[in-house]
Design a protein around this motif. Sequence first.
Motif, PDB file in Angstrom:
ATOM      1  N   ASP A  33       0.891  -1.264   0.114  1.00 34.31           N
ATOM      2  CA  ASP A  33       0.089   0.127   0.060  1.00 34.31           C
ATOM      3  C   ASP A  33       0.981   1.248   0.035  1.00 34.31           C
ATOM      4  O   ASP A  33       1.571   1.598   0.882  1.00 34.31           O
ATOM      5  CB  ASP A  33      -0.984   0.054   1.390  1.00 34.31           C
ATOM      6  N   HIS A  81     -12.166  -4.480  -2.840  1.00 32.98           N
ATOM      7  CA  HIS A  81     -13.001  -4.933  -2.193  1.00 32.98           C
ATOM      8  C   HIS A  81     -12.485  -5.466  -0.823  1.00 32.98           C
ATOM      9  O   HIS A  81     -11.401  -5.985  -0.671  1.00 32.98           O
ATOM     10  CB  HIS A  81     -13.611  -6.404  -2.833  1.00 32.98           C
ATOM     11  N   ASN A  82     -13.003  -5.008   0.232  1.00 34.82           N
ATOM     12  CA  ASN A  82     -12.510  -5.362   1.555  1.00 34.82           C
ATOM     13  C   ASN A  82     -12.861  -6.896   1.930  1.00 34.82           C
ATOM     14  O   ASN A  82     -14.245  -6.987   2.074  1.00 34.82           O
ATOM     15  CB  ASN A  82     -12.916  -4.371   2.713  1.00 34.82           C
ATOM     16  N   ARG A  99     -12.563  -8.637   4.478  1.00 40.75           N
ATOM     17  CA  ARG A  99     -12.937  -8.935   5.808  1.00 40.75           C
ATOM     18  C   ARG A  99     -14.667  -8.642   5.972  1.00 40.75           C
ATOM     19  O   ARG A  99     -15.241  -9.065   6.696  1.00 40.75           O
ATOM     20  CB  ARG A  99     -12.275  -7.786   6.763  1.00 40.75           C
ATOM     21  N   ASN A 134     -15.783  -1.437   8.097  1.00 35.14           N
ATOM     22  CA  ASN A 134     -16.441  -0.584   6.920  1.00 35.14           C
ATOM     23  C   ASN A 134     -15.824   0.591   7.309  1.00 35.14           C
ATOM     24  O   ASN A 134     -15.054   1.586   6.516  1.00 35.14           O
ATOM     25  CB  ASN A 134     -17.542  -0.817   6.283  1.00 35.14           C
ATOM     26  N   ALA A 189     -12.164   1.011   7.519  1.00 34.62           N
ATOM     27  CA  ALA A 189     -11.287   1.043   6.315  1.00 34.62           C
ATOM     28  C   ALA A 189     -11.306   2.291   5.598  1.00 34.62           C
ATOM     29  O   ALA A 189     -10.576   2.794   4.993  1.00 34.62           O
ATOM     30  CB  ALA A 189     -11.833  -0.288   5.414  1.00 34.62           C
ATOM     31  N   SER A 190     -12.484   2.957   5.672  1.00 32.74           N
ATOM     32  CA  SER A 190     -12.812   4.199   5.078  1.00 32.74           C
ATOM     33  C   SER A 190     -11.918   5.217   5.506  1.00 32.74           C
ATOM     34  O   SER A 190     -11.107   6.170   4.912  1.00 32.74           O
ATOM     35  CB  SER A 190     -14.222   4.636   4.946  1.00 32.74           C
TER      36      SER A 190
END
Length: 691
Positions: free
Chosen positions: A78, A115-116, A118, A133, A136-137
């Motif tokens: 990343d 796509h996450n 998890r 979610n 992650a955002s």
Amino acid sequence: RTAHSRFKLPLELTEESLCRITKNTQLGKLLADTNFVILDEAPMNDHRCFEALDRSLRDIIDIPSSLFGEKSVLLGGDFPQTLPVKKGASKMEIISSCIFESALCPSFKVFTLKHNMRLTRPDISLEERSLVNSFASWLLDVGDEKIGEPADEDPENTSWVHDPPVYCLPPDEQDIINSKVLDMVAGESTIYMSQDEATPTGNDGVETEMLYPIEHLNTFKLPGFPPHQLELKFGAPVMLLRNVNIVSGLFLLFRLPIKMELSTIAQLNPNSTKKTLKAKIYRKWVAKSPPEMTPYAYYCIFLDQEGNAIQANMALKDTDYFDVKLQMGMAYRISNFSCEATSRYQQTLENETSLRFGRYMNFDAISTTTFPHDYFHFTSYNQLESKLPRHDSTGKIQYPALTDYIGCLRSTGTISDFGNPNIRQGVRRKIEIENLKFKARYEYTPPLTIYKNPHKDVQQDNTRNMFPLKTIMDQNPQSYKGIRFTAEATITGINMNKDWCYISCHKCGKAAVVHREDYSCLDHGPQPGPFFSCEQSHGTRMYRAGRKKKIPPEILATQEKHAIIQFQFNTLGNLTDLSLDAVYDVQKQEHNTASNIQEINKGTPSSASAATNEPTDEEDNVQKDKEKYTAGEGVTQQLSHSTVIDAAKNNKESDKQQGTSAKRTLFDQQSTESKKHKKDWKLRNHLCKHK
């Protein structure tokens, strides 16, 4: 494996660096056979690492014009996260070392993960899905510099990010979560204590110890360090906070479960390695070598939860260390030990495997509630002779394991010397021990009713003095000399180390003198050679015995068979054992006995004759020897602690009371035939002496 470890990358990189890999090495052949290379966290590495790998693969594969030697390479990572880490480098130096500054970058195709994974787990709730979610955002917004707070001293600098409490827990709550996760793992936990100390600088060692006592250091909770009390269980997941062993794959942030195979003593063998054992220490001592009694090792005996025992061997120089480390009666979880074959010298246990302890072992104290309190290797009185040292086939003395014996100490002798005084002389003391088990039995066990005279009927005689084997073994052997017993039992094995027969005089019982194939007694003259009979489908056959050391196959065939055995107590030696006379098949004996009882109930005489073929010359000679030399077995002997019934007298009184011969018992014998029988034996004995 890290990139530097696997590809042998140099620590000091240049524009012309190469991997320290040659073609003909094992690693070079592995790279040549590799089709796909995956490098994770690629943005954190210097771009010169990938360029050095490219040049090395082209040289190993011998394709100078192809990128990475035509190997497929996948770089993962990343980019909004950490840039390459370089010690003491400036901002421009760090940016210039990024992979985007490499000439290889245009050759890579970029794939974006959208796509996450998890969130696709089916076992999470809607609340957990929403929390994952949002995290992650928030993390993507931080990477895209959409979230930031101005610094107090520089308002235009918005690189400071405030972590929400839901994403970063305080240390106290982290400990609570760790405890809850550990409670979910089954098994017994072990607490590991840290060893903290303050390292002094210069000459202020005393002041450092006073300012920073160990109790105060144990209270510190520093980031990146485990707590003072670390509680772990088998199967619990842990994360490494630093590189432990890069070659073995134990590096920073590596997750692994605690796995260690628990073994029992019965599962260990001399080749066992990397085992963990739960055991309780039962005995410990310093082993000494006689006659000088020189110490040479430190030994312990451990017990497991199944009641098995094993010996642990330690070097004599480590006696003080292990004497403090291993406390009597304590149980430990032991690891990092090795196994070896048990030495026959001063062997304490029958176990063929022993443990070898060193200073780099781990001992974790555990509860002793499930372990046995004691361990003994008891031996019965009749088995003591098998515990004597014996010579093997090569002539080397085989020493048995030490044994435990319960008895009453009757007397102790004086210390006396033994052995060759010029080579190795020792001292010993004679101790007389009385068997408590037999002593108690003799005092409270009633005597048996014994029928000594043989019966005319063979089938009836085969069941004479028949008792359960346990009842017979509870009697005093000295009170039943010469008495033949009958019992139903299973012959579990035959001792191959002893002679299968004892050739003795039929009168005095002394050993017969052997001259070629003739046997004789010094006091009573010639004696018959050893022979035995075997009942076969066509009748009974007589066999001459061969050597005493070679057991006939007909006798070996009786092992592991349930049968009716006839034996006597052999009380001639120092130890009492059994002298086996005959073995009968249980089914055949029951059939013959049932047929015999039917004939008696009908009032007809029982038939004891067996259909046999014509005897061979060898069988005829054996029978002649037996009739010529066999001594009288009908002589009555007075026994102590027993009741001997004269069969002839008993049957005569029974005839008077019943008034008829049809109701005689199984022990019936005619008085006149018994007297004539004795006269015949006296005449034969007289002829033998005269001859």
